[in-house]
Write a protein that holds these residues in place. Structure first.
Motif, PDB file in Angstrom:
ATOM      1  N   PHE A  63       0.917  -1.177   0.093  1.00  0.00           N
ATOM      2  CA  PHE A  63       0.118   0.011  -0.048  1.00  0.00           C
ATOM      3  C   PHE A  63       0.937   1.219   0.036  1.00  0.00           C
ATOM      4  O   PHE A  63       1.981   1.114   0.185  1.00  0.00           O
ATOM      5  CB  PHE A  63      -0.955  -0.060   1.131  1.00  0.00           C
ATOM      6  CG  PHE A  63      -0.396   0.164   2.471  1.00  0.00           C
ATOM      7  CD1 PHE A  63       0.093   1.249   3.168  1.00  0.00           C
ATOM      8  CD2 PHE A  63       0.219  -1.319   3.258  1.00  0.00           C
ATOM      9  CE1 PHE A  63       0.746   1.390   4.546  1.00  0.00           C
ATOM     10  CE2 PHE A  63       0.748  -0.863   4.552  1.00  0.00           C
ATOM     11  CZ  PHE A  63       1.178   0.132   4.818  1.00  0.00           C
ATOM     12  N   GLY A  64       0.301   2.443  -0.253  1.00  0.00           N
ATOM     13  CA  GLY A  64       0.862   3.658  -0.442  1.00  0.00           C
ATOM     14  C   GLY A  64      -0.336   4.779  -0.227  1.00  0.00           C
ATOM     15  O   GLY A  64      -1.160   4.500  -0.316  1.00  0.00           O
ATOM     16  N   TYR A  65       0.660   5.823   0.382  1.00  0.00           N
ATOM     17  CA  TYR A  65      -0.488   6.888   0.627  1.00  0.00           C
ATOM     18  C   TYR A  65       0.309   8.124   0.079  1.00  0.00           C
ATOM     19  O   TYR A  65       1.632   8.400   0.034  1.00  0.00           O
ATOM     20  CB  TYR A  65      -0.358   7.191   2.204  1.00  0.00           C
ATOM     21  CG  TYR A  65      -1.089   6.226   2.977  1.00  0.00           C
ATOM     22  CD1 TYR A  65      -2.639   6.135   3.246  1.00  0.00           C
ATOM     23  CD2 TYR A  65      -0.423   5.329   3.747  1.00  0.00           C
ATOM     24  CE1 TYR A  65      -3.014   5.379   3.806  1.00  0.00           C
ATOM     25  CE2 TYR A  65      -0.822   4.451   4.503  1.00  0.00           C
ATOM     26  CZ  TYR A  65      -2.438   4.405   4.618  1.00  0.00           C
ATOM     27  OH  TYR A  65      -2.935   3.273   5.372  1.00  0.00           O
ATOM     28  N   ILE A  75       3.360  14.408   0.593  1.00  0.00           N
ATOM     29  CA  ILE A  75       3.975  13.421   1.483  1.00  0.00           C
ATOM     30  C   ILE A  75       3.739  12.223   0.817  1.00  0.00           C
ATOM     31  O   ILE A  75       2.557  12.011   0.528  1.00  0.00           O
ATOM     32  CB  ILE A  75       3.787  13.313   2.931  1.00  0.00           C
ATOM     33  CG1 ILE A  75       4.082  14.610   3.690  1.00  0.00           C
ATOM     34  CG2 ILE A  75       4.194  12.175   3.805  1.00  0.00           C
ATOM     35  CD1 ILE A  75       3.665  14.836   4.947  1.00  0.00           C
ATOM     36  N   ILE A  76       4.618  11.143   0.717  1.00  0.00           N
ATOM     37  CA  ILE A  76       4.647   9.985  -0.259  1.00  0.00           C
ATOM     38  C   ILE A  76       4.954   8.838   1.035  1.00  0.00           C
ATOM     39  O   ILE A  76       6.046   8.907   1.508  1.00  0.00           O
ATOM     40  CB  ILE A  76       5.110   9.742  -1.342  1.00  0.00           C
ATOM     41  CG1 ILE A  76       4.802  10.642  -2.383  1.00  0.00           C
ATOM     42  CG2 ILE A  76       5.164   8.327  -1.923  1.00  0.00           C
ATOM     43  CD1 ILE A  76       5.621  10.830  -3.716  1.00  0.00           C
ATOM     44  N   GLU A  77       3.975   8.150   1.472  1.00  0.00           N
ATOM     45  CA  GLU A  77       4.186   7.072   2.466  1.00  0.00           C
ATOM     46  C   GLU A  77       4.019   5.647   1.906  1.00  0.00           C
ATOM     47  O   GLU A  77       3.055   5.526   1.194  1.00  0.00           O
ATOM     48  CB  GLU A  77       3.359   7.218   3.804  1.00  0.00           C
ATOM     49  CG  GLU A  77       3.419   8.425   4.264  1.00  0.00           C
ATOM     50  CD  GLU A  77       2.290   8.545   5.067  1.00  0.00           C
ATOM     51  OE1 GLU A  77       2.536   8.068   6.421  1.00  0.00           O
ATOM     52  OE2 GLU A  77       1.333   9.561   4.877  1.00  0.00           O
ATOM     53  N   THR A  78       5.127   4.980   1.845  1.00  0.00           N
ATOM     54  CA  THR A  78       5.038   3.512   1.748  1.00  0.00           C
ATOM     55  C   THR A  78       5.369   2.596   2.886  1.00  0.00           C
ATOM     56  O   THR A  78       5.529   3.255   3.972  1.00  0.00           O
ATOM     57  CB  THR A  78       5.962   2.989   0.582  1.00  0.00           C
ATOM     58  OG1 THR A  78       7.351   3.291   1.230  1.00  0.00           O
ATOM     59  CG2 THR A  78       5.800   3.727  -0.574  1.00  0.00           C
ATOM     60  N   ARG A  81       9.047   3.502   3.965  1.00  0.00           N
ATOM     61  CA  ARG A  81       9.542   4.860   3.872  1.00  0.00           C
ATOM     62  C   ARG A  81       8.551   5.805   3.560  1.00  0.00           C
ATOM     63  O   ARG A  81       7.623   5.898   3.373  1.00  0.00           O
ATOM     64  CB  ARG A  81      10.820   4.896   2.961  1.00  0.00           C
ATOM     65  CG  ARG A  81      10.308   4.524   1.496  1.00  0.00           C
ATOM     66  CD  ARG A  81      11.758   4.177   0.720  1.00  0.00           C
ATOM     67  NE  ARG A  81      12.161   5.398   0.309  1.00  0.00           N
ATOM     68  CZ  ARG A  81      12.798   5.481  -0.918  1.00  0.00           C
ATOM     69  NH1 ARG A  81      13.172   4.463  -1.450  1.00  0.00           N
ATOM     70  NH2 ARG A  81      13.472   6.593  -1.336  1.00  0.00           N
ATOM     71  N   ILE A  82       9.217   7.015   3.965  1.00  0.00           N
ATOM     72  CA  ILE A  82       8.482   8.422   3.925  1.00  0.00           C
ATOM     73  C   ILE A  82       9.215   9.310   3.145  1.00  0.00           C
ATOM     74  O   ILE A  82      10.190   9.735   3.463  1.00  0.00           O
ATOM     75  CB  ILE A  82       8.067   8.811   5.279  1.00  0.00           C
ATOM     76  CG1 ILE A  82       7.072   8.121   6.101  1.00  0.00           C
ATOM     77  CG2 ILE A  82       7.359  10.464   4.952  1.00  0.00           C
ATOM     78  CD1 ILE A  82       6.570   8.463   7.538  1.00  0.00           C
ATOM     79  N   PHE A  88      12.709  15.935   5.870  1.00  0.00           N
ATOM     80  CA  PHE A  88      12.762  14.885   4.761  1.00  0.00           C
ATOM     81  C   PHE A  88      14.409  14.912   4.189  1.00  0.00           C
ATOM     82  O   PHE A  88      14.809  15.725   3.706  1.00  0.00           O
ATOM     83  CB  PHE A  88      11.780  15.339   3.637  1.00  0.00           C
ATOM     84  CG  PHE A  88      12.123  14.439   2.515  1.00  0.00           C
ATOM     85  CD1 PHE A  88      12.500  13.273   2.513  1.00  0.00           C
ATOM     86  CD2 PHE A  88      11.849  14.951   1.069  1.00  0.00           C
ATOM     87  CE1 PHE A  88      12.733  12.194   1.200  1.00  0.00           C
ATOM     88  CE2 PHE A  88      11.987  14.169   0.075  1.00  0.00           C
ATOM     89  CZ  PHE A  88      12.398  12.876  -0.117  1.00  0.00           C
ATOM     90  N   GLU A  89      15.006  13.934   4.870  1.00  0.00           N
ATOM     91  CA  GLU A  89      16.416  13.654   4.364  1.00  0.00           C
ATOM     92  C   GLU A  89      16.288  12.295   3.584  1.00  0.00           C
ATOM     93  O   GLU A  89      16.053  11.344   3.704  1.00  0.00           O
ATOM     94  CB  GLU A  89      17.309  13.535   5.717  1.00  0.00           C
ATOM     95  CG  GLU A  89      17.460  14.981   6.382  1.00  0.00           C
ATOM     96  CD  GLU A  89      18.387  14.960   7.311  1.00  0.00           C
ATOM     97  OE1 GLU A  89      19.522  14.107   7.341  1.00  0.00           O
ATOM     98  OE2 GLU A  89      18.419  15.804   8.234  1.00  0.00           O
TER      99      GLU A  89
END
Length: 163
Positions: A63-65, A75-78, A81-82, A88-89
């Motif tokens: 899934f992903g957001y 913001i992309i979340e899996t 990872r974010i 954000f680094e």
């Protein structure tokens, strides 16, 4: 003072309205609606389909957001990872992740831009978006900096609005 022609025109319009039993206020309203219809219809597309919000995609691979914020940040979340958000680094470098969307294009164009803060270098993911309805989108991401031009020959994910 008002010109005689203006007075005559006003009287004619009033008489015409009386004839059709159309109140002057209603006539003005109709004229306003006609005048602004073009600008309304452009805004209508925008408000009917608004990318801002949180979207979830789920399939057999996981899934992903995607969260698209009002200020343009993303913001992309899996699972593991974010990308984006505060602090954000990646590999010790600080980045921002922002989106830009052009609703007027067919298909709708969406750019996701990663900016490395120190150097200002940018990496852009060109995407296309299709709204199935206001709570479901198809999103296809291009590769090698090329934007896909359709959803038939490109891989896409289905996202459902959760916020």
């Amino acid at each position: 003072g008002k010109s005689a022609a203006h007075k005559t025109a006003t009287i004619l319009i009033q008489n015409r309205c009386m004839q059709f039993k159309l109140p002057m206020k209603k006539l003005i309203l109709i004229l306003l609606v006609i005048a602004f219809q073009t600008s309304f219809s452009q805004n209508e597309n925008k408000s009917e389909f608004e990318i801002v919000g949180k979207w979830k995609s789920e399939d057999e691979t996981g899934f992903g957001y995607f969260t698209f914020n009002q200020d343009g940040s993303t913001i992309i979340e899996t699972e593991d990872r974010i990308l984006g958000g505060e602090n954000f680094e990646q590999n010790g470098m600080k980045f921002t992740l922002e989106f830009e969307i052009v609703y007027e294009k067919k298909p709708i164009e969406l750019d996701l831009t990663f900016t490395e803060l120190k150097s200002g270098r940018k990496l852009i993911w060109p995407c296309i978006v299709k709204f199935n309805n206001k709570n479901e989108i198809l999103l296809a991401r291009g590769s090698d900096g090329k934007r896909p031009d359709n959803f038939i020959t490109s891989d896409y994910a289905i996202f459902k609005r959760i916020e």
